[in-house]
Scaffold this motif. Structure first.
Motif, PDB file in Angstrom:
ATOM      1  N   LEU A   1    -109.602  21.644   9.738  1.00  0.00           N
ATOM      2  CA  LEU A   1    -110.469  21.992  10.860  1.00  0.00           C
ATOM      3  C   LEU A   1    -111.830  22.511  10.418  1.00  0.00           C
ATOM      4  O   LEU A   1    -112.856  22.145  11.000  1.00  0.00           O
ATOM      5  N   ASP A   2    -111.850  23.387   9.416  1.00  0.00           N
ATOM      6  CA  ASP A   2    -113.104  24.036   9.010  1.00  0.00           C
ATOM      7  C   ASP A   2    -114.156  23.033   8.548  1.00  0.00           C
ATOM      8  O   ASP A   2    -115.261  22.992   9.094  1.00  0.00           O
TER       9      ASP A   2
ATOM     10  N   ARG B   1    -114.843  26.276  17.668  1.00  0.00           N
ATOM     11  CA  ARG B   1    -116.047  25.645  17.120  1.00  0.00           C
ATOM     12  C   ARG B   1    -116.055  24.151  17.422  1.00  0.00           C
ATOM     13  O   ARG B   1    -117.081  23.586  17.812  1.00  0.00           O
TER      14      ARG B   1
ATOM     15  N   SER C   1    -121.255  29.055  16.361  1.00  0.00           N
ATOM     16  CA  SER C   1    -120.654  28.201  15.339  1.00  0.00           C
ATOM     17  C   SER C   1    -120.819  28.798  13.950  1.00  0.00           C
ATOM     18  O   SER C   1    -119.881  28.825  13.153  1.00  0.00           O
TER      19      SER C   1
ATOM     20  N   GLY D   1    -106.080  24.566   8.903  1.00  0.00           N
ATOM     21  CA  GLY D   1    -107.371  25.230   8.726  1.00  0.00           C
ATOM     22  C   GLY D   1    -108.238  24.536   7.699  1.00  0.00           C
ATOM     23  O   GLY D   1    -109.458  24.435   7.857  1.00  0.00           O
TER      24      GLY D   1
ATOM     25  N   ASP E   1    -113.842  32.565  10.177  1.00  0.00           N
ATOM     26  CA  ASP E   1    -112.541  31.916  10.028  1.00  0.00           C
ATOM     27  C   ASP E   1    -112.078  31.900   8.566  1.00  0.00           C
ATOM     28  O   ASP E   1    -110.924  32.188   8.277  1.00  0.00           O
TER      29      ASP E   1
ATOM     30  N   ASN F   1    -107.611  29.643  12.783  1.00  0.00           N
ATOM     31  CA  ASN F   1    -107.513  28.290  13.343  1.00  0.00           C
ATOM     32  C   ASN F   1    -108.055  28.224  14.766  1.00  0.00           C
ATOM     33  O   ASN F   1    -108.693  27.242  15.156  1.00  0.00           O
TER      34      ASN F   1
ATOM     35  N   ASP G   1    -117.784  30.195  11.719  1.00  0.00           N
ATOM     36  CA  ASP G   1    -117.571  29.528  10.432  1.00  0.00           C
ATOM     37  C   ASP G   1    -117.385  30.566   9.332  1.00  0.00           C
ATOM     38  O   ASP G   1    -116.506  30.435   8.479  1.00  0.00           O
TER      39      ASP G   1
ATOM     40  N   ALA H   1    -115.258  20.735  11.493  1.00  0.00           N
ATOM     41  CA  ALA H   1    -116.205  21.372  12.414  1.00  0.00           C
ATOM     42  C   ALA H   1    -117.599  21.430  11.789  1.00  0.00           C
ATOM     43  O   ALA H   1    -118.597  21.155  12.470  1.00  0.00           O
ATOM     44  N   ASP H   2    -117.673  21.779  10.501  1.00  0.00           N
ATOM     45  CA  ASP H   2    -118.974  21.807   9.808  1.00  0.00           C
ATOM     46  C   ASP H   2    -119.662  20.450   9.898  1.00  0.00           C
ATOM     47  O   ASP H   2    -120.834  20.343  10.248  1.00  0.00           O
TER      48      ASP H   2
ATOM     49  N   SER I   1    -111.744  28.032  14.543  1.00  0.00           N
ATOM     50  CA  SER I   1    -112.159  26.670  14.176  1.00  0.00           C
ATOM     51  C   SER I   1    -112.022  25.712  15.346  1.00  0.00           C
ATOM     52  O   SER I   1    -112.876  24.843  15.558  1.00  0.00           O
TER      53      SER I   1
END
Length: 196
Positions: free
Chosen positions: A74-75, A24, A50, A71, A57, A18, A54, A78-79, A21
């Motif tokens: 967040l993942d 990121r 990043s 998570g 994580d 986390n 990615d 962020a992407d 992420s």
């Protein structure tokens, strides 16, 4: 929809995956400023961080049983934000054509409608599948290469060739994954309607 993994879930917020992420996400405005200001070397470094974080994580979350609901939010957030800010920055600098940006944004808009439909029926958003991850992976390779192509010489030419190859594959996979989500949502809502 995809079957959930049978792994231990945690409610902890401050896990290593986390934190990666979150870092990121914190890098998104910095990256946008760097790319708009023409600091391409530093922008590439943030984008590389990043991509590495990615990968890490998700891998660490599975290995250390630190998969969390936070998570899972967040993942993909962020992407999406890196894809959107990179699209904006590269389009602003006229490295990416407007039609490619519009094609990628149209796919994201289509998915937003699908998520809205799922929520109306009490379902969570669909899990990120391998195809969607592969699409993002290709695009995250394409963008720095296309940024490198904004120059002269053999390195810029090679970056352009490989950047456009990754962009083509990434865009195709991005839409393919999006269409599969639409099919999944349609089947789920149709089954839900016939069950009533």
């Amino acid at each position: 929809m995809e079957v959930q993994e049978t792994r231990v879930q945690t409610d902890r917020i401050f896990t290593i995956p986390n934190i990666l992420s979150m870092a990121r996400l914190a890098g998104v405005p910095l990256f946008l400023w760097l790319i708009l200001a023409g600091h391409d070397g530093w922008a590439l470094a943030v984008l590389m961080f990043s991509g590495i974080s990615d990968y890490l994580d998700g891998k660490l979350a599975r290995r250390w049983n630190q998969i969390s609901n936070l998570g899972r939010l967040l993942d993909p957030a962020a992407d999406r934000l890196y894809v959107l800010t990179t699209l904006f920055g590269l389009t602003w600098r006229e490295i990416l054509p407007l039609w490619l940006t519009a094609a990628l944004l149209a796919r994201d808009a289509m998915l937003l409608v699908m998520v809205w439909m799922l929520r109306r029926h009490g379902y969570p958003p669909p899990q990120v599948n391998f195809l969607g991850k592969a699409a993002t992976f290709n695009l995250m390779y394409a963008f720095p290469l296309l940024l490198l192509s904004d120059g002269t010489g053999w390195l810029a030419w090679m970056a352009s060739v490989f950047g456009w190859a990754f962009a083509g594959w990434g865009t195709t996979l991005y839409w393919w994954a999006g269409i599969l989500y639409v099919v999944q949502v349609r089947r789920l809502l149709k089954a839900d309607a016939t069950a009533d």
